[in-house]
Design an enzyme around this catalytic site. Structure first.
Site, PDB file in Angstrom:
ATOM      1  N   ARG A   1      -2.002  -6.310  -8.043  1.00 54.79           N
ATOM      2  CA  ARG A   1      -0.909  -7.288  -7.980  1.00 54.79           C
ATOM      3  C   ARG A   1      -1.015  -8.307  -9.097  1.00 54.79           C
ATOM      4  O   ARG A   1      -0.050  -8.968  -9.432  1.00 54.79           O
ATOM      5  CB  ARG A   1      -0.928  -8.011  -6.632  1.00 54.79           C
ATOM      6  CG  ARG A   1      -0.373  -7.189  -5.499  1.00 54.79           C
ATOM      7  CD  ARG A   1      -0.763  -7.769  -4.180  1.00 54.79           C
ATOM      8  NE  ARG A   1      -2.222  -7.830  -4.093  1.00 54.79           N
ATOM      9  CZ  ARG A   1      -2.916  -8.101  -2.993  1.00 54.79           C
ATOM     10  NH1 ARG A   1      -2.284  -8.375  -1.877  1.00 54.79           N
ATOM     11  NH2 ARG A   1      -4.234  -8.109  -2.996  1.00 54.79           N
TER      12      ARG A   1
ATOM     13  N   HIS B   1       0.841  -1.210   0.000  1.00 53.66           N
ATOM     14  CA  HIS B   1       0.000   0.000   0.000  1.00 53.66           C
ATOM     15  C   HIS B   1       0.876   1.260   0.000  1.00 53.66           C
ATOM     16  O   HIS B   1       0.597   2.221  -0.734  1.00 53.66           O
ATOM     17  CB  HIS B   1      -0.890   0.049   1.254  1.00 53.66           C
ATOM     18  CG  HIS B   1      -1.945  -1.000   1.328  1.00 53.66           C
ATOM     19  ND1 HIS B   1      -2.142  -1.766   2.460  1.00 53.66           N
ATOM     20  CD2 HIS B   1      -2.870  -1.418   0.430  1.00 53.66           C
ATOM     21  CE1 HIS B   1      -3.159  -2.593   2.261  1.00 53.66           C
ATOM     22  NE2 HIS B   1      -3.616  -2.409   1.025  1.00 53.66           N
TER      23      HIS B   1
ATOM     24  N   SER C   1      -2.775  -7.844   2.984  1.00 53.74           N
ATOM     25  CA  SER C   1      -3.267  -7.623   4.351  1.00 53.74           C
ATOM     26  C   SER C   1      -3.843  -8.902   4.941  1.00 53.74           C
ATOM     27  O   SER C   1      -3.674  -9.185   6.135  1.00 53.74           O
ATOM     28  CB  SER C   1      -4.347  -6.546   4.368  1.00 53.74           C
ATOM     29  OG  SER C   1      -3.815  -5.304   4.050  1.00 53.74           O
TER      30      SER C   1
END
Ligand code: PNS
Length: 158
Positions: A91, A18, A128
């Site tokens: 990604r 991030h 995450s």
């Protein structure tokens, strides 16, 4: 006129991936608001205040970047703030499938365009969801999240 981008996410917690995307958004826009929102399809480990606090710690010193919580629709937040664009990192193709629908819906709701940045390949494994899982089992998340976030997650577990 200054150009403003919104980098939204659940940031549960903010990762090095991030941070990379926020820095690269800042190379394209004058100001970036990191919008800490709720994703109804995920169960969050951290509450909104904690996610905002960790994002602020992770991004301290980046001129032009602010962190704000979003409690309603992202599209409305972008309209209220006069955002030029939403910026999100990708990604790979799995991210793309989710993000394409969201970008089209946000444009439908508010006219705001989404700009995609390809995530740094050296951070492709950083998510995450995995950070949360590692932290839950008391594992070491150093190198996946900013140091301040790693310290805070490990303190919370201890
Ligand atoms: O990091 P995430 O979980 O992929 O981010 C998704 C997020 C939080 C940006 C998305 O769920 C969102 O925008 N939530 C706010 C509510 C909203 O606007 N929902 C409609 C999205 S089209």
């Amino acid at each position: 006129m200054t150009s403003l981008a919104v980098c939204p996410g659940s940031f549960d917690p903010i990762t090095l991936g991030h941070v990379d995307v926020v820095k690269r958004a800042l190379s394209l826009f004058d100001e970036v608001i990191v919008a800490v929102a709720n994703n109804p399809s995920k169960s969050h480990m951290l509450d909104s205040d904690q996610r905002v606090m960790l994002a602020r710690q992770a991004l301290v010193g980046l001129d032009g970047v602010t962190v704000e919580p979003v409690s309603g629709l992202l599209a409305d937040f972008c309209t209220e703030r006069g955002a030029r664009a939403i910026v999100k990192g990708l990604r790979g193709s799995a991210d793309f499938d989710d993000e394409m629908a969201m970008s089209l819906l946000n444009r439908h709701l508010s006219g705001v365009e989404t700009v995609f940045i390809m995530g740094d390949p050296t951070l492709n494994h950083v998510a995450s969801s995995m950070v949360k899982e590692i932290a839950r089992y008391g594992g070491d998340v150093t190198g996946l999240v900013p140091d301040a976030v790693a310290r805070s997650l490990m303190r919370a577990k201890a």
